[in-house]
Design a protein around this motif. Structure first.
Motif, mmCIF file in Angstrom:
data_model
loop_
_atom_site.group_PDB
_atom_site.id
_atom_site.type_symbol
_atom_site.label_atom_id
_atom_site.label_comp_id
_atom_site.label_asym_id
_atom_site.label_seq_id
_atom_site.Cartn_x
_atom_site.Cartn_y
_atom_site.Cartn_z
ATOM 1 N N GLN A 1 0.787 -1.030 -0.028
ATOM 2 C CA GLN A 1 -0.129 0.067 0.153
ATOM 3 C C GLN A 1 0.830 1.438 -0.022
ATOM 4 O OE1 GLN A 1 -2.675 0.055 3.308
ATOM 5 N NE2 GLN A 1 -1.281 0.254 4.776
ATOM 6 N N ASN A 2 2.274 1.229 0.349
ATOM 7 C CA ASN A 2 3.219 2.419 0.167
ATOM 8 C C ASN A 2 3.079 2.758 -1.120
ATOM 9 O OD1 ASN A 2 3.515 2.168 2.847
ATOM 10 N ND2 ASN A 2 5.662 1.700 2.896
ATOM 11 N N ASP A 3 3.029 1.704 -1.969
ATOM 12 C CA ASP A 3 3.051 2.265 -3.530
ATOM 13 C C ASP A 3 1.721 3.118 -3.738
ATOM 14 O OD1 ASP A 3 5.491 1.108 -3.889
ATOM 15 O OD2 ASP A 3 4.688 -0.914 -4.361
ATOM 16 N N LEU A 4 0.803 2.913 -3.311
ATOM 17 C CA LEU A 4 -0.576 3.409 -3.554
ATOM 18 C C LEU A 4 -0.470 4.834 -2.925
ATOM 19 C CD1 LEU A 4 -2.954 0.529 -3.170
ATOM 20 C CD2 LEU A 4 -1.813 1.047 -5.171
ATOM 21 N N LEU A 5 0.300 4.699 -1.739
ATOM 22 C CA LEU A 5 0.222 6.353 -1.105
ATOM 23 C C LEU A 5 1.190 7.222 -1.448
ATOM 24 C CD1 LEU A 5 0.087 4.462 2.366
ATOM 25 C CD2 LEU A 5 -1.102 6.318 2.033
ATOM 26 N N VAL A 6 2.410 6.879 -1.881
ATOM 27 C CA VAL A 6 3.371 7.742 -2.324
ATOM 28 C C VAL A 6 3.749 7.474 -3.974
ATOM 29 C CG1 VAL A 6 6.027 7.865 -1.771
ATOM 30 C CG2 VAL A 6 4.470 7.070 -0.017
ATOM 31 N N THR A 7 3.467 8.847 -4.355
ATOM 32 C CA THR A 7 3.748 9.043 -5.582
ATOM 33 C C THR A 7 4.997 10.301 -5.860
ATOM 34 O OG1 THR A 7 2.045 10.543 -6.012
ATOM 35 C CG2 THR A 7 1.694 8.236 -6.361
ATOM 36 N N ALA A 8 5.195 10.464 -6.875
ATOM 37 C CA ALA A 8 6.107 11.978 -7.304
ATOM 38 C C ALA A 8 5.200 12.992 -6.791
ATOM 39 C CB ALA A 8 6.473 11.814 -8.698
ATOM 40 N N ASP A 9 4.022 13.058 -7.030
ATOM 41 C CA ASP A 9 3.288 14.156 -6.649
ATOM 42 C C ASP A 9 3.349 14.341 -5.185
ATOM 43 O OD1 ASP A 9 2.902 15.103 -9.205
ATOM 44 O OD2 ASP A 9 1.136 13.710 -9.524
ATOM 45 N N THR A 10 2.977 13.381 -4.283
ATOM 46 C CA THR A 10 2.828 13.450 -2.697
ATOM 47 C C THR A 10 4.106 13.599 -2.359
ATOM 48 O OG1 THR A 10 2.837 10.885 -2.586
ATOM 49 C CG2 THR A 10 0.910 11.789 -2.866
ATOM 50 N N LYS A 11 5.039 13.060 -2.786
ATOM 51 C CA LYS A 11 6.570 13.519 -2.452
ATOM 52 C C LYS A 11 6.646 15.048 -2.627
ATOM 53 C CE LYS A 11 8.829 9.071 -3.520
ATOM 54 N NZ LYS A 11 9.983 8.462 -4.436
ATOM 55 N N ASN B 1 4.140 17.522 -2.867
ATOM 56 C CA ASN B 1 3.048 18.325 -2.300
ATOM 57 C C ASN B 1 2.587 17.597 -1.061
ATOM 58 O OD1 ASN B 1 2.967 19.872 -4.777
ATOM 59 N ND2 ASN B 1 1.566 18.136 -5.621
ATOM 60 N N GLY B 2 2.966 16.775 -0.565
ATOM 61 C CA GLY B 2 2.645 15.811 0.828
ATOM 62 C C GLY B 2 1.336 14.999 0.589
ATOM 63 N N LEU B 3 1.543 14.024 1.661
ATOM 64 C CA LEU B 3 0.528 12.997 1.626
ATOM 65 C C LEU B 3 -0.977 13.412 1.447
ATOM 66 C CD1 LEU B 3 2.114 10.483 4.449
ATOM 67 C CD2 LEU B 3 2.309 10.276 1.898
ATOM 68 N N PHE B 4 -1.895 12.685 0.886
ATOM 69 C CA PHE B 4 -3.155 12.742 0.677
ATOM 70 C C PHE B 4 -3.356 14.054 -0.152
ATOM 71 C CE2 PHE B 4 -2.858 12.262 5.635
ATOM 72 C CZ PHE B 4 -2.564 10.727 5.441
ATOM 73 N N THR B 5 -2.610 14.727 -0.686
ATOM 74 C CA THR B 5 -2.997 15.674 -1.690
ATOM 75 C C THR B 5 -3.146 15.020 -3.149
ATOM 76 O OG1 THR B 5 -0.758 16.078 -2.415
ATOM 77 C CG2 THR B 5 -1.523 17.651 -0.680
ATOM 78 N N VAL B 6 -3.994 15.760 -3.864
ATOM 79 C CA VAL B 6 -4.484 15.213 -5.219
ATOM 80 C C VAL B 6 -4.357 16.483 -5.978
ATOM 81 C CG1 VAL B 6 -6.258 14.036 -6.547
ATOM 82 C CG2 VAL B 6 -6.204 13.816 -4.174
ATOM 83 N N THR B 7 -3.448 15.936 -6.939
ATOM 84 C CA THR B 7 -3.445 17.266 -8.215
ATOM 85 C C THR B 7 -4.561 17.594 -9.009
ATOM 86 O OG1 THR B 7 -2.790 15.728 -9.976
ATOM 87 C CG2 THR B 7 -1.008 16.382 -8.476
ATOM 88 N N GLN B 8 -4.507 18.635 -9.392
ATOM 89 C CA GLN B 8 -5.786 18.933 -10.185
ATOM 90 C C GLN B 8 -6.127 18.176 -11.613
ATOM 91 O OE1 GLN B 8 -8.027 21.379 -9.307
ATOM 92 N NE2 GLN B 8 -9.323 20.773 -11.008
ATOM 93 N N THR B 9 -4.881 17.693 -12.027
ATOM 94 C CA THR B 9 -4.886 16.745 -13.389
ATOM 95 C C THR B 9 -5.497 15.388 -12.782
ATOM 96 O OG1 THR B 9 -3.048 17.624 -14.196
ATOM 97 C CG2 THR B 9 -3.554 15.466 -14.792
#
Length: 367
Positions: A309-319, A321-329
């Motif tokens: 589940q770490n692979d589902l939590l951590v992406t280049a974007d969350t690294k 912008n921060g955990l739980f954030t969702v980009t506009q795209t």
């Protein structure tokens, strides 16, 4: 509440999960719009720490967090936030983590009726509830990728959607709607795939009865790996079905009137999940030995789930912008994906990420 088990007694948390999620979506409208509250039989055990906040300036009272499923490692960050006192340090007197299950009320119902302050859910379920009048919003997403996948044996792997042509794929009845939405999202010709009705024990895949298996990437694949089978997975999220998951669902009036409270909750969750990501076995032990004790969970299997589940939590974007954030795209992709499943929703009606924006602006060290 009891969980289903496989033949060797290991808790098979995925067994009723899809049925539960479907049930919540179907019942959401009637219950959320003022119908009678169905009796929940989820585990409501609480674990509390010191009653005063670290700063002494806030007193938010008790935190009630409704989990989307039984108390397995999916909620590791919350267990850590509770056990290490992150909630109480943010001003909550104690935390009550309310477990879910196949006979529990829908997550959104518990928020609307104020049984819970926050619920862990998904954009499809929350979106459907909002479309029927529920005053809800998503304020963050733990999983940046939906955990649904197609599992196959490594000796004959399914690595892209077209690999399913000419093959038999085991799909559970309660997953039919997601399967259909995935067919639409990817533009696959369903007539070229033999969909085989199955239950949830993936034994038919190991016996060659089917070539692929609809599952959660964190659940059934690890169950088979611990039995010595070599399996491969193809995430729906990576192949045309982008949808966040394990989202934080709250009432709109809570956002309007109790922003500081929600921001305190998010800070504690961020700290808990950062600790889980750094040490996957920590949350696994808490799930198996404390919060989910008695469910038949094992630390070994839960640790594998935690790592996955770490692979589902951590992406280049969350690294960035921060955990739980969702980009506009990604938000726009979610809105488009929801339409394939029949949920017509605008981004503004479904998401409010302003709280997370404020949390990270006020404390960039949390990123």
């Amino acid at each position: 509440m009891t969980s289903s088990t496989n033949n060797d007694g290991r808790a098979f948390a995925a067994t009723d999960r899809r049925l539960f999620l479907k049930r919540g979506l179907q019942l959401g409208g009637a219950v959320l719009l003022g119908g009678p509250l169905l009796a929940a039989c989820g585990d409501s055990d609480s674990s509390s720490s010191a009653s005063s906040s670290a700063s002494g300036s806030k007193n938010f009272g008790e935190l009630t967090l409704r989990l989307s499923w039984i108390k397995n490692v999916e909620f590791a960050g919350s267990y850590i936030a509770d056990s290490k006192g992150y909630y109480t340090a943010e001003g909550f007197s104690k935390a009550t983590l309310i477990g879910g299950g196949p006979t529990a009320t829908p997550m959104e119902t518990d928020v609307v009726t104020k049984k819970a302050l926050v619920a862990i859910s998904g954009p499809d379920i929350t979106g459907a509830a909002i479309a029927k009048g529920a005053p809800l919003k998503i304020i963050g997403a733990q999983y940046q990728k939906n955990p649904f996948c197609i599992m196959s044996m490594t000796k004959d792997p399914i690595t892209k959607p077209e690999d399913m042509y000419g093959k038999k794929i085991g799909v559970q009845a309660s997953n039919e709607s997601i399967w259909a939405a995935y067919m639409k999202a990817t533009g696959l010709d369903a007539s070229k795939i033999t969909k085989v009705p199955v239950q949830f024990d993936p034994l038919p895949l190991t016996q060659g009865t089917v070539d692929g298996w609809f599952s959660f990437v964190t659940n059934e694949p690890n169950t088979l790996r611990l039995k010595g089978f070599k399996v491969s997975t193809m995430l729906l999220a990576d192949t045309g079905y982008p949808l966040v998951s394990e989202t934080y669902c709250v009432r709109q009036d809570t956002i309007d009137k109790q922003r500081d409270l929600l921001k305190a909750f998010l800070r504690a969750e961020i700290k808990g999940w950062k600790a889980s990501i750094a040490a996957p076995a920590l949350g696994a032990r808490l799930a198996a030995e404390t919060y989910g004790k008695g469910l038949g969970l094992t630390t070994a299997e839960q640790t594998l789930e935690s790592k996955d589940q770490n692979d589902l939590l951590v992406t280049a974007d969350t690294k960035k912008n921060g955990l739980f954030t969702v980009t506009q795209t990604l938000i726009e992709e979610n809105i488009k994906t929801l339409k394939y499943g029949g949920v017509e929703m605008t981004a503004a009606k479904l998401f409010d990420l302003s709280l997370l924006d404020e949390v990270y602006k006020e404390d960039p060290s949390l990123i």
